[in-house]
Design a protein around this motif. Structure first.
Motif, PDB file in Angstrom:
ATOM      1  N   ARG A 186       0.818  -1.210   0.000  1.00  0.00           N
ATOM      2  CA  ARG A 186       0.000   0.000   0.000  1.00  0.00           C
ATOM      3  C   ARG A 186       0.853   1.262   0.000  1.00  0.00           C
ATOM      4  NH1 ARG A 186      -4.475  -2.132   4.451  1.00  0.00           N
ATOM      5  NH2 ARG A 186      -5.825  -3.214   2.956  1.00  0.00           N
ATOM      6  N   GLU A 187       1.972   1.219   0.709  1.00  0.00           N
ATOM      7  CA  GLU A 187       2.837   2.386   0.754  1.00  0.00           C
ATOM      8  C   GLU A 187       3.495   2.633  -0.600  1.00  0.00           C
ATOM      9  OE1 GLU A 187       5.547   1.617   3.901  1.00  0.00           O
ATOM     10  OE2 GLU A 187       4.043   1.852   5.503  1.00  0.00           O
ATOM     11  N   VAL A 188       3.947   1.566  -1.236  1.00  0.00           N
ATOM     12  CA  VAL A 188       4.620   1.699  -2.531  1.00  0.00           C
ATOM     13  C   VAL A 188       3.647   2.123  -3.614  1.00  0.00           C
ATOM     14  CG1 VAL A 188       5.821   0.452  -4.352  1.00  0.00           C
ATOM     15  CG2 VAL A 188       6.460   0.080  -1.960  1.00  0.00           C
ATOM     16  N   PHE A 189       2.440   1.560  -3.580  1.00  0.00           N
ATOM     17  CA  PHE A 189       1.482   1.809  -4.659  1.00  0.00           C
ATOM     18  C   PHE A 189       0.360   2.765  -4.264  1.00  0.00           C
ATOM     19  CE2 PHE A 189       3.420  -2.274  -5.902  1.00  0.00           C
ATOM     20  CZ  PHE A 189       3.855  -1.932  -7.174  1.00  0.00           C
ATOM     21  N   MET A 190       0.680   3.715  -3.401  1.00  0.00           N
ATOM     22  CA  MET A 190      -0.219   4.836  -3.127  1.00  0.00           C
ATOM     23  C   MET A 190      -1.624   4.370  -2.741  1.00  0.00           C
ATOM     24  SD  MET A 190       2.108   7.079  -4.200  1.00  0.00           S
ATOM     25  CE  MET A 190       1.314   8.653  -4.449  1.00  0.00           C
ATOM     26  N   ASP A 191      -1.695   3.382  -1.835  1.00  0.00           N
ATOM     27  CA  ASP A 191      -2.985   2.812  -1.415  1.00  0.00           C
ATOM     28  C   ASP A 191      -3.787   2.274  -2.597  1.00  0.00           C
ATOM     29  OD1 ASP A 191      -2.705   3.098   1.339  1.00  0.00           O
ATOM     30  OD2 ASP A 191      -3.444   5.154   1.292  1.00  0.00           O
ATOM     31  N   PHE A 192      -3.072   1.889  -3.633  1.00  0.00           N
ATOM     32  CA  PHE A 192      -3.666   1.296  -4.834  1.00  0.00           C
ATOM     33  C   PHE A 192      -4.692   2.232  -5.498  1.00  0.00           C
ATOM     34  CE2 PHE A 192      -1.832  -2.383  -2.767  1.00  0.00           C
ATOM     35  CZ  PHE A 192      -1.273  -3.058  -3.836  1.00  0.00           C
ATOM     36  N   ASP A 193      -4.425   3.517  -5.400  1.00  0.00           N
ATOM     37  CA  ASP A 193      -5.221   4.492  -6.136  1.00  0.00           C
ATOM     38  C   ASP A 193      -4.727   4.470  -7.584  1.00  0.00           C
ATOM     39  OD1 ASP A 193      -6.350   6.691  -7.367  1.00  0.00           O
ATOM     40  OD2 ASP A 193      -6.024   8.040  -5.668  1.00  0.00           O
ATOM     41  N   PRO A 194      -5.518   3.950  -8.525  1.00  0.00           N
ATOM     42  CA  PRO A 194      -5.035   3.813  -9.909  1.00  0.00           C
ATOM     43  C   PRO A 194      -4.658   5.148 -10.547  1.00  0.00           C
ATOM     44  CG  PRO A 194      -7.393   3.419  -9.783  1.00  0.00           C
ATOM     45  CD  PRO A 194      -6.899   3.468  -8.383  1.00  0.00           C
ATOM     46  N   ILE A 195      -5.311   6.225 -10.154  1.00  0.00           N
ATOM     47  CA  ILE A 195      -4.988   7.537 -10.706  1.00  0.00           C
ATOM     48  C   ILE A 195      -3.622   7.989 -10.216  1.00  0.00           C
ATOM     49  CG2 ILE A 195      -5.741   9.911 -11.009  1.00  0.00           C
ATOM     50  CD1 ILE A 195      -7.615   7.781 -12.179  1.00  0.00           C
ATOM     51  N   ALA A 196      -3.375   7.818  -8.923  1.00  0.00           N
ATOM     52  CA  ALA A 196      -2.095   8.234  -8.352  1.00  0.00           C
ATOM     53  C   ALA A 196      -0.956   7.348  -8.843  1.00  0.00           C
ATOM     54  CB  ALA A 196      -2.164   8.198  -6.824  1.00  0.00           C
ATOM     55  N   ILE A 197      -1.229   6.062  -9.027  1.00  0.00           N
ATOM     56  CA  ILE A 197      -0.172   5.128  -9.459  1.00  0.00           C
ATOM     57  C   ILE A 197       0.332   5.485 -10.849  1.00  0.00           C
ATOM     58  CG2 ILE A 197       0.304   2.724 -10.096  1.00  0.00           C
ATOM     59  CD1 ILE A 197      -1.556   1.858  -7.884  1.00  0.00           C
ATOM     60  N   THR A 198      -0.540   6.007 -11.708  1.00  0.00           N
ATOM     61  CA  THR A 198      -0.113   6.332 -13.072  1.00  0.00           C
ATOM     62  C   THR A 198       0.943   7.432 -13.088  1.00  0.00           C
ATOM     63  OG1 THR A 198      -1.969   7.906 -13.277  1.00  0.00           O
ATOM     64  CG2 THR A 198      -2.311   5.654 -14.097  1.00  0.00           C
ATOM     65  N   GLU A 199       1.086   8.150 -11.984  1.00  0.00           N
ATOM     66  CA  GLU A 199       2.098   9.193 -11.899  1.00  0.00           C
ATOM     67  C   GLU A 199       3.457   8.636 -11.478  1.00  0.00           C
ATOM     68  OE1 GLU A 199       0.534  12.104  -9.276  1.00  0.00           O
ATOM     69  OE2 GLU A 199      -1.191  12.586 -10.557  1.00  0.00           O
ATOM     70  N   LEU A 200       3.459   7.373 -11.026  1.00  0.00           N
ATOM     71  CA  LEU A 200       4.723   6.738 -10.672  1.00  0.00           C
ATOM     72  C   LEU A 200       5.464   6.341 -11.951  1.00  0.00           C
ATOM     73  CD1 LEU A 200       3.593   4.365  -7.764  1.00  0.00           C
ATOM     74  CD2 LEU A 200       4.856   6.506  -7.529  1.00  0.00           C
ATOM     75  N   THR A 201       6.720   6.073 -11.820  1.00  0.00           N
ATOM     76  CA  THR A 201       7.518   5.617 -12.955  1.00  0.00           C
ATOM     77  C   THR A 201       8.233   4.339 -12.579  1.00  0.00           C
ATOM     78  OG1 THR A 201       9.493   6.844 -12.261  1.00  0.00           O
ATOM     79  CG2 THR A 201       7.914   8.005 -13.682  1.00  0.00           C
ATOM     80  N   ASN A 202       8.719   3.625 -13.578  1.00  0.00           N
ATOM     81  CA  ASN A 202       9.480   2.407 -13.312  1.00  0.00           C
ATOM     82  C   ASN A 202      10.697   2.705 -12.455  1.00  0.00           C
ATOM     83  OD1 ASN A 202       7.727   0.827 -14.772  1.00  0.00           O
ATOM     84  ND2 ASN A 202       8.897   0.981 -16.673  1.00  0.00           N
ATOM     85  N   LYS A 203      11.278   3.888 -12.638  1.00  0.00           N
ATOM     86  CA  LYS A 203      12.465   4.256 -11.876  1.00  0.00           C
ATOM     87  C   LYS A 203      12.148   4.363 -10.395  1.00  0.00           C
ATOM     88  CE  LYS A 203      16.236   7.627 -11.726  1.00  0.00           C
ATOM     89  NZ  LYS A 203      16.806   8.865 -12.333  1.00  0.00           N
ATOM     90  N   LYS A 204      10.974   4.948 -10.084  1.00  0.00           N
ATOM     91  CA  LYS A 204      10.591   5.073  -8.679  1.00  0.00           C
ATOM     92  C   LYS A 204      10.315   3.704  -8.060  1.00  0.00           C
ATOM     93  CE  LYS A 204       8.580   9.724  -8.881  1.00  0.00           C
ATOM     94  NZ  LYS A 204       7.332  10.526  -8.695  1.00  0.00           N
ATOM     95  N   ILE A 205       9.672   2.821  -8.840  1.00  0.00           N
ATOM     96  CA  ILE A 205       9.328   1.496  -8.324  1.00  0.00           C
ATOM     97  C   ILE A 205      10.572   0.684  -7.998  1.00  0.00           C
ATOM     98  CG2 ILE A 205       8.284  -0.705  -8.970  1.00  0.00           C
ATOM     99  CD1 ILE A 205       6.285   1.377  -8.166  1.00  0.00           C
ATOM    100  N   THR A 206      11.638   0.867  -8.771  1.00  0.00           N
ATOM    101  CA  THR A 206      12.871   0.099  -8.563  1.00  0.00           C
ATOM    102  C   THR A 206      13.934   0.922  -7.841  1.00  0.00           C
ATOM    103  OG1 THR A 206      13.658   0.775 -10.762  1.00  0.00           O
ATOM    104  CG2 THR A 206      12.459  -1.326 -10.599  1.00  0.00           C
ATOM    105  N   SER A 207      13.526   1.987  -7.172  1.00  0.00           N
ATOM    106  CA  SER A 207      14.487   2.838  -6.458  1.00  0.00           C
ATOM    107  C   SER A 207      15.093   2.096  -5.280  1.00  0.00           C
ATOM    108  CB  SER A 207      13.793   4.105  -5.958  1.00  0.00           C
ATOM    109  OG  SER A 207      12.809   3.776  -4.991  1.00  0.00           O
ATOM    110  N   PRO A 208      16.277   2.518  -4.808  1.00  0.00           N
ATOM    111  CA  PRO A 208      16.934   1.849  -3.671  1.00  0.00           C
ATOM    112  C   PRO A 208      16.064   1.808  -2.427  1.00  0.00           C
ATOM    113  CG  PRO A 208      18.455   3.336  -4.765  1.00  0.00           C
ATOM    114  CD  PRO A 208      17.111   3.597  -5.363  1.00  0.00           C
ATOM    115  N   GLU A 209      15.238   2.843  -2.215  1.00  0.00           N
ATOM    116  CA  GLU A 209      14.390   2.874  -1.030  1.00  0.00           C
ATOM    117  C   GLU A 209      13.393   1.712  -1.040  1.00  0.00           C
ATOM    118  OE1 GLU A 209      14.821   5.381  -3.100  1.00  0.00           O
ATOM    119  OE2 GLU A 209      16.087   6.734  -1.916  1.00  0.00           O
ATOM    120  N   ILE A 210      12.809   1.476  -2.202  1.00  0.00           N
ATOM    121  CA  ILE A 210      11.842   0.383  -2.330  1.00  0.00           C
ATOM    122  C   ILE A 210      12.554  -0.970  -2.374  1.00  0.00           C
ATOM    123  CG2 ILE A 210      10.112  -0.634  -3.861  1.00  0.00           C
ATOM    124  CD1 ILE A 210       9.287   2.172  -4.626  1.00  0.00           C
TER     125      ILE A 210
END
Length: 319
Positions: free
Chosen positions: A184-208
């Motif tokens: 839920r933290e990584v995917f913005m509480d699974f809000d599909p609108i908010a998730i579309t603003e994420l990028t592959n780079k953010k998903i694979t960032s060192p923090e995640i």
């Protein structure tokens, strides 16, 4: 809770694909033949009929090894055949001969399945689906008691359950539920609108990366699916309206008595899967979709003996 997840019933249909993996088999230790056992096969004419031996039952097409094994476990997890379940079978064989062998096999299988859940006692005294036992992870029990089979109509919750069902290709429900907050933290509480603003780079960032959830391929599929959900919302008004249209806005109320009756997919799941793939969704196989249908309440697959079966029907009628 495919979880999870791995005959004929009142609600059976030709499009269901059945499984028997939810209930572990009993002890298959072979029964050693002895001279005494062989002699028993020639005592049918005696006035007092002795107990039928395992060899006789095997000749009629029934294997009773699990029942006669002295090492068979009595726990809810192993759910072996019990000695009590053979008594009616013995009487049936004496009364009708070998013609009852198929019926005996069916009865013994049904009694085995029933005992898989029937002997598991919870502290609250309630009976649950056979694949939930007092030894199950507490998160899994809570998921079964509070979410599984309950109709969901919130877009974010529906997308969360779709994404978590897709994660079953790499994780068990126990692992998924333990990491649910991280998802839920990584995917913005699974809000599909908010998730579309994420990028592959953010998903694979060192923090995640410090909290590994899924493979990069699976993580990116969630991003891509969020984009497709956003398009569906534009087209249909909501993801809820789109997905519930497949069942005419009414959940399927199954009437399964035994774990082996619960399918891993149906023709309806295959139809939904094909439409999602056509729209560009990823990781949405028929098996994933059927698990999603179970968790989101599009189908109520609680066993009829489970206390949640009727409760989920009531929630559908009042919701």
């Amino acid at each position: 809770m495919s979880a999870p997840s791995r005959v004929r019933s009142v609600d059976s249909s030709s499009d269901r694909e059945f499984r028997s993996v939810l209930v572990p088999a009993g002890n298959n230790k072979p029964v050693k033949k002895t001279d005494k056992t062989k002699d028993l096969t020639f005592t049918a004419k005696k006035k007092s009929s002795p107990p039928l031996s395992p060899s006789i039952l095997r000749r009629n097409g029934v294997s009773m090894n699990a029942s006669y094994s002295s090492e068979a476990s009595s726990s809810c997890e192993s759910s072996p055949l019990s000695m009590a379940s053979t008594s009616s079978g013995k009487r049936a064989l004496r009364r009708n001969g070998s013609n009852t062998s198929s019926a005996l096999r069916r009865n013994l299988t049904e009694e085995r399945d029933e005992k898989a859940g029937g002997d598991c006692f919870f502290s609250d005294g309630r009976k649950r689906c056979a694949w939930i036992t007092p030894k199950s992870d507490q998160r899994y029990i809570a998921f079964h008691d509070e979410e599984w089979g309950v109709p969901v109509h919130d877009d974010k919750k529906l997308f969360e359950l779709l994404s978590l069902s897709g994660a079953l290709a790499e994780l068990s429900w126990k692992d998924i539920l333990s990491k649910r907050q991280s998802f839920r933290e990584v995917f913005m509480d699974f809000d599909p609108i908010a998730i579309t603003e994420l990028t592959n780079k953010k998903i694979t960032s060192p923090e995640i990366a410090t909290t590994p959830l899924l493979s990069d391929q699976k993580l990116r599929s969630i991003l891509e699916n969020a984009n497709q959900v956003r398009k569906i919302i534009v087209e249909f008004g909501s993801f809820d309206k789109y997905i519930w249209n497949f069942v005419n806005q009414k959940p399927t109320q199954s009437q399964f008595r035994y774990p082996r009756q619960v399918p891993v997919k149906t023709s309806k799941a295959e139809f939904i899967s094909k439409d999602l793939v056509r729209r560009g969704f990823r990781s949405v196989s028929p098996t994933v979709i059927y698990s999603f249908m179970q968790t989101s309440g599009l189908t109520n697959d609680h066993l009829v003996s489970c206390f949640r079966h009727q409760e989920c029907i009531s929630k559908d009628q009042t919701g």
